[in-house]
Design an enzyme around this catalytic site. Structure first.
Site, PDB file in Angstrom:
ATOM      1  CG  MET A 128      46.929  17.475  -5.600  1.00 36.19           C
ATOM      2  SD  MET A 128      47.822  18.574  -4.448  1.00 36.19           S
ATOM      3  CE  MET A 128      46.495  19.561  -3.778  1.00 36.19           C
TER       4      MET A 128
ATOM      5  CE1 TYR B  54      40.643  25.135   0.440  1.00 37.72           C
ATOM      6  CE2 TYR B  54      39.024  24.196  -1.045  1.00 37.72           C
ATOM      7  CZ  TYR B  54      39.713  25.284  -0.582  1.00 37.72           C
ATOM      8  OH  TYR B  54      39.499  26.513  -1.138  1.00 37.72           O
ATOM      9  CD  GLU B  55      45.059  21.337  -1.248  1.00 36.04           C
ATOM     10  OE1 GLU B  55      45.987  20.529  -1.051  1.00 36.04           O
ATOM     11  OE2 GLU B  55      44.314  21.265  -2.239  1.00 36.04           O
ATOM     12  N   GLY B  56      44.706  19.503   3.747  1.00 35.76           N
ATOM     13  CA  GLY B  56      45.134  19.138   5.095  1.00 35.76           C
ATOM     14  C   GLY B  56      44.393  19.975   6.102  1.00 35.76           C
TER      15      GLY B  56
END
Length: 589
Positions: free
Chosen positions: A160, A441-443
């Protein structure tokens, strides 16, 4: 050494998160408890016997970059091959493309075990699974036919690609560009950073999902498109062709998860003499890439939450084992000779029980989120919408609370080990190092909290969260009428926590309705912890009702830790003004 917590995992799945009633009702077709138990047992064996022994090698050796190629630690490539040969990558993949089509709950449970054994290993397949879901939902039939089967099997891995140097979580600032060629392909140019497993030696092809802007795209997030960019181009017969114009220019030197290659990726620089511009294919519609990517991101957020649960489980196991071996001082309740094992000291017991309770709460929240995802997938009509709302409500809790717990529990694990925890030999420090990335990470967890308050509390006209609270209150009522003596003051503590939650929820909903967005955001982080603790207390009680041997831990949590909800409520309802006033001093002119 980590040993997969198969019994606790199975119990939470079935008796707390809702899998057993769903199986009994035939919700997932022919899937039954026997198969569930067999899958969990074999996943536990693989995690314990094959993944965990390579954790220390991975942490010490790390990933190595040379001439744009990444070599993973000794034994890891072979481990991955055994893992995909076992069918683990395909567990919940679409059956049309070779997947087993099993519920997300089982995939998430297995994911916990991989990450408990070695978080740096478990994170790689996570992104492949997310890429599978994004392609399955949004890609053209031609792209699905060419790429999905090998991604589902794990023969190829996915990535991603969002973040750029000037754009962290703010995707408005993305600059990567995509130029249409005119033959259905695009040339991708730009730099992406912090790309997990962007380059490695596990598979012979890597499929990158890349956000970029078309030349005439509108500004901001409304102008972002999603593209599939393979490391090697793929022929119509599935064979690998020429190397694409994408390469890894650097690896980050990180605090933890050393064996996971975190890459800087360059697109369109003429790598290896190729014509400038990485060749890519559009996924979904032009300028609608963020919606496609969020399919992958929501999958990844739950998976990252499982990393928090996973590290917490391993840290707890390690701390309990050490506390039973390490002898230090005298303990009033110890009748043996010489110094007492430190597990006899009340403060050590408090730390260990806190670790156990927080781990079980985070697991229950995350599995309940997975259950809602599964139910939304198989339900129809209004029921499907309700389950989707539940999954959306629980996703920020699963991601943020669980990863906060991972750090908190790993830190307590270091504390239990004392001075031995601060050095590398015991492995407690390595878990703490690994855990620290997950809230980022991932927001980031602050973003998750804002999402919870701004987007999830309004679900169902603002009533969905109150229906959820009512379900939690029903558990408190069941405890009260159960006459199980060991619960102590659990029912009272749950009632108080849920009252705190209700008051804080209505307060934030009114702030949002009145347009006071800054004040609502000021209370978002304490609110996320408040709702997680209150829900977690109810989940522990539900487990205690199902198995009375679990009542003592439930009571410990209710009478020792759950009172934090009152202070959190005060931070939500009364902390915004002082935060804003003091915060002004932090802002440079």
């Amino acid at each position: 050494m980590y040993r997969a917590a198969v019994e606790d995992i199975a119990f939470t799945l079935k008796r707390v998160a809702g899998l057993k009633p769903a199986l009994d009702a035939g919700t997932f077709g022919d899937l039954g408890e026997d198969l569930v138990d067999a899958i969990l047992a074999e996943a536990g064996r693989f995690a314990t016997d094959e993944v965990a022994p390579l954790y220390k090698i991975g942490d010490e050796h790390g990933a190595v970059l040379k001439d744009a190629a990444v070599t993973t630690p000794p034994g890891w490539k072979e481990l991955y091959r055994r893992w995909i040969d076992g069918g683990w990558n395909a567990l919940s993949g679409p059956e049309e493309f070779g997947g087993q089509g099993l519920p997300t709950m089982l995939a998430v449970a297995a994911l916990e075990m991989w990450n408990s054994a070695a978080m740096a290993f478990g994170i790689g397949p996570t992104l492949t699974m997310g890429a599978v879901e994004a392609l399955d939902k949004h890609a053209s039939e031609a792209l699905k036919a060419k790429y999905l089967a090998k991604l589902v099997s794990g023969e190829w891995m996915g990535t991603m690609n969002l973040t750029e140097p000037q754009a962290g979580s703010d995707l408005n600032a993305l600059r990567a560009r995509a130029e249409p060629v005119g033959d259905g392909t695009y040339r991708i140019f730009g730099q992406k950073i912090f790309i997990t497993y962007g380059e490695h030696d596990f598979t012979d092809n890597i499929i990158h999902l890349v956000l970029a802007r078309l030349p005439d795209a509108p500004a901001g997030t409304r102008g972002i498109s999603l593209f599939l960019v393979p490391k090697f181009l793929v022929g119509d017969d599935g064979s690998l062709g020429a190397r694409n114009d994408v390469f890894c220019s650097g690896l980050e030197h990180k605090l933890g998860i050393h064996a996971s290659p975190t890459c800087t990726m360059i697109y369109g620089d003429g790598f290896g003499g190729a014509a400038p511009g990485a060749i890519g294919w559009l996924i979904g519609e032009e300028n609608k890439g963020l919606a496609c990517m969020f399919t992958m991101m929501n999958n990844a957020r739950l998976a990252v939450g499982m990393q928090g649960v996973a590290v917490a489980e391993t840290a707890t196991q390690k701390a309990i084992a050490y506390a039973n071996e390490r002898r230090q001082g005298k303990a009033a309740g110890y009748g043996g000779a010489g110094m007492a094992p430190i597990v006899h000291h009340p403060d050590v017991q408090r730390n260990l029980l806190t670790m156990q309770a927080l781990t079980q709460i985070a697991r229950a929240i995350s599995y309940s989120c997975a259950h809602a995802i599964d139910r939304a997938r198989v339900a129809g009509g209004e029921a499907a919408a309700n389950w989707r709302d539940r999954a959306n409500l629980l996703t920020p809790l699963a991601k943020a609370f669980s990863t906060d717990v991972g750090v908190e529990v790993a830190s307590l694990g270091v504390q239990v080990h004392g001075g031995m925890g601060f050095i590398e030999e015991t492995g407690a420090a390595a878990l703490y190092r690994d855990a620290r990335i997950a809230p980022i990470y991932e927001g980031t967890n602050g973003i998750q909290a804002i999402d919870l308050v701004a987007r999830k509390l309004p679900l169902g006209g603002g009533e969905h969260v109150h229906r959820y609270i009512a379900e939690l209150k029903a558990v408190a009522d069941a405890v009260r009428i159960s006459n199980v003596e060991g619960f102590g003051r659990t029912a009272d503590a749950l009632d108080q926590a849920l009252d705190d939650l209700t008051e804080a929820t209505r307060f934030l909903q009114k702030l949002m309705a009145d347009g006071h967005l800054d004040a609502a955001q000021a209370g978002a982080t304490p609110y996320l912890r408040l709702i997680s603790l209150a829900a977690g207390g109810a989940y522990l009680a539900q487990g205690g009702l199902a198995d009375h041997s679990r009542v003592p831990l439930c009571r410990f949590f209710a009478e020792n830790l759950l009172g934090e909800t009152r202070a959190l409520k005060e931070r939500v309802t009364g902390g915004a003004e002082s935060l804003a006033a003091a915060g002004k001093a932090l802002i440079s002119a």
